[in-house]
Enzyme design. Structure first.
Site, PDB file in Angstrom:
ATOM      1  N   TYR A  76      59.544  72.318 167.014  1.00 12.93           N
ATOM      2  CA  TYR A  76      59.856  71.941 168.395  1.00 12.93           C
ATOM      3  C   TYR A  76      61.355  72.013 168.598  1.00 12.93           C
ATOM      4  O   TYR A  76      62.137  72.030 167.640  1.00 12.93           O
ATOM      5  CB  TYR A  76      59.337  70.530 168.723  1.00 12.93           C
ATOM      6  CG  TYR A  76      60.124  69.412 168.082  1.00 12.93           C
ATOM      7  CD1 TYR A  76      61.218  68.830 168.722  1.00 12.93           C
ATOM      8  CD2 TYR A  76      59.773  68.915 166.827  1.00 12.93           C
ATOM      9  CE1 TYR A  76      61.930  67.797 168.134  1.00 12.93           C
ATOM     10  CE2 TYR A  76      60.473  67.871 166.232  1.00 12.93           C
ATOM     11  CZ  TYR A  76      61.560  67.324 166.888  1.00 12.93           C
ATOM     12  OH  TYR A  76      62.271  66.306 166.305  1.00 12.93           O
ATOM     13  N   CYS A  77      61.754  72.048 169.888  1.00 10.97           N
ATOM     14  CA  CYS A  77      63.187  72.035 170.188  1.00 10.97           C
ATOM     15  C   CYS A  77      63.450  71.205 171.436  1.00 10.97           C
ATOM     16  O   CYS A  77      62.960  70.078 171.535  1.00 10.97           O
ATOM     17  CB  CYS A  77      63.757  73.443 170.268  1.00 10.97           C
ATOM     18  SG  CYS A  77      62.948  74.551 171.426  1.00 10.97           S
ATOM     19  N   ARG A  78      64.192  71.744 172.405  1.00 13.01           N
ATOM     20  CA  ARG A  78      64.674  70.927 173.516  1.00 13.01           C
ATOM     21  C   ARG A  78      63.647  70.700 174.624  1.00 13.01           C
ATOM     22  O   ARG A  78      63.758  69.738 175.370  1.00 13.01           O
ATOM     23  CB  ARG A  78      65.922  71.581 174.128  1.00 13.01           C
ATOM     24  CG  ARG A  78      67.139  71.501 173.238  1.00 13.01           C
ATOM     25  CD  ARG A  78      68.253  72.374 173.762  1.00 13.01           C
ATOM     26  NE  ARG A  78      69.487  72.186 172.993  1.00 13.01           N
ATOM     27  CZ  ARG A  78      70.422  73.116 172.870  1.00 13.01           C
ATOM     28  NH1 ARG A  78      70.273  74.289 173.473  1.00 13.01           N
ATOM     29  NH2 ARG A  78      71.513  72.859 172.143  1.00 13.01           N
ATOM     30  N   CYS A 119      62.658  76.112 175.859  1.00 15.11           N
ATOM     31  CA  CYS A 119      63.665  76.332 174.821  1.00 15.11           C
ATOM     32  C   CYS A 119      63.157  77.412 173.866  1.00 15.11           C
ATOM     33  O   CYS A 119      62.047  77.303 173.324  1.00 15.11           O
ATOM     34  CB  CYS A 119      63.929  75.032 174.071  1.00 15.11           C
ATOM     35  SG  CYS A 119      65.134  75.169 172.746  1.00 15.11           S
TER      36      CYS A 119
END
Length: 225
Positions: free
Chosen positions: A178-180, A184
């Protein structure tokens, strides 16, 4: 001129919030601030905007009560004014855009779906897998964002360092990256890179801010003394 009634007064105030959201640069700044506090200088570097433009956009967001400030020494730090509410608002805007706007769907198809045709993992599903110890959670955001908050037990390997740190990841356990947020690209690129190297990898349906806004548990690193 007659005084506006209560409904009109409320609609006028809501329109100010909507106007503050009506710029792509301000939406991007809100995404950065959803990761944690930032100074104007940091936001300027992240967004690629000049200091003056960044400050101007932040003042518009502040007048709409979407962000707030805190002074620390010589620096003024910005943060979301109500993390869950602002993140939920942006998520609702995203859903409307995906439903109604052809350009949004074209970009999703041409980039996100083309790069990753597998269905993303939902927050609820990931929470169950975490509790059962069935997955390794990979946070591919920059280290300073990870330090301000992350999913429980997540490992932080920024996307730019992934190729050099593959040995830190288990080869026999599914990896959820996962990221932002949902748009993202770090998580999409990380999953593609991991699959190409033989790892079993999928991505979370959105990112850390949405996970936190939904009320799921988060962790943060203790500040250095």
């Amino acid at each position: 001129m007659s005084t506006p009634g209560p409904k009109q007064a409320i609609f006028e105030s809501l329109a100010e919030v909507a106007q503050a959201l009506g710029h792509s640069n301000r939406l991007e700044l809100l995404e950065y601030l959803a990761q944690g506090q930032r100074s104007v200088e940091e936001l300027s570097t992240l967004s690629g905007m000049t200091f003056a433009n960044t400050s101007r956009h932040l003042q518009i967001l502040r007048r709409a009560r979407l962000v707030e400030t805190e002074r620390r020494g010589k620096h003024v730090l910005y943060s979301l004014a109500g993390d869950a509410e602002v993140v939920t608002l942006i998520s609702a805007l995203s859903r409307v855009g995906e439903r109604n706007l052809a350009e949004v769907n074209r970009v999703l198809d041409d980039y996100f779906h083309a790069r990753d045709s597998m269905e993303a993992v939902t927050r609820e599903d990931l929470a169950e897998r975490l509790e059962a110890g069935l997955v390794t959670v990979l946070d591919v955001r920059p280290e300073e964002e990870f330090a301000q908050g992350h999913l429980p037990g997540a490992r932080n390997i920024p996307y730019a360092e992934l190729d050099q740190r593959l040995s830190e990841l288990p080869e026999d356990t599914e990896i959820v990256a996962y990221c932002r947020g949902p748009y993202c690209v770090f998580a999409v690129e990380a999953v593609a890179a991991l699959r190409a190297r033989g790892f079993k990898a999928v991505r979370l349906e959105d990112g850390f801010p949405e996970w936190k806004a939904a009320g799921f548990a988060v962790e943060a690193q203790a500040a250095a003394c």
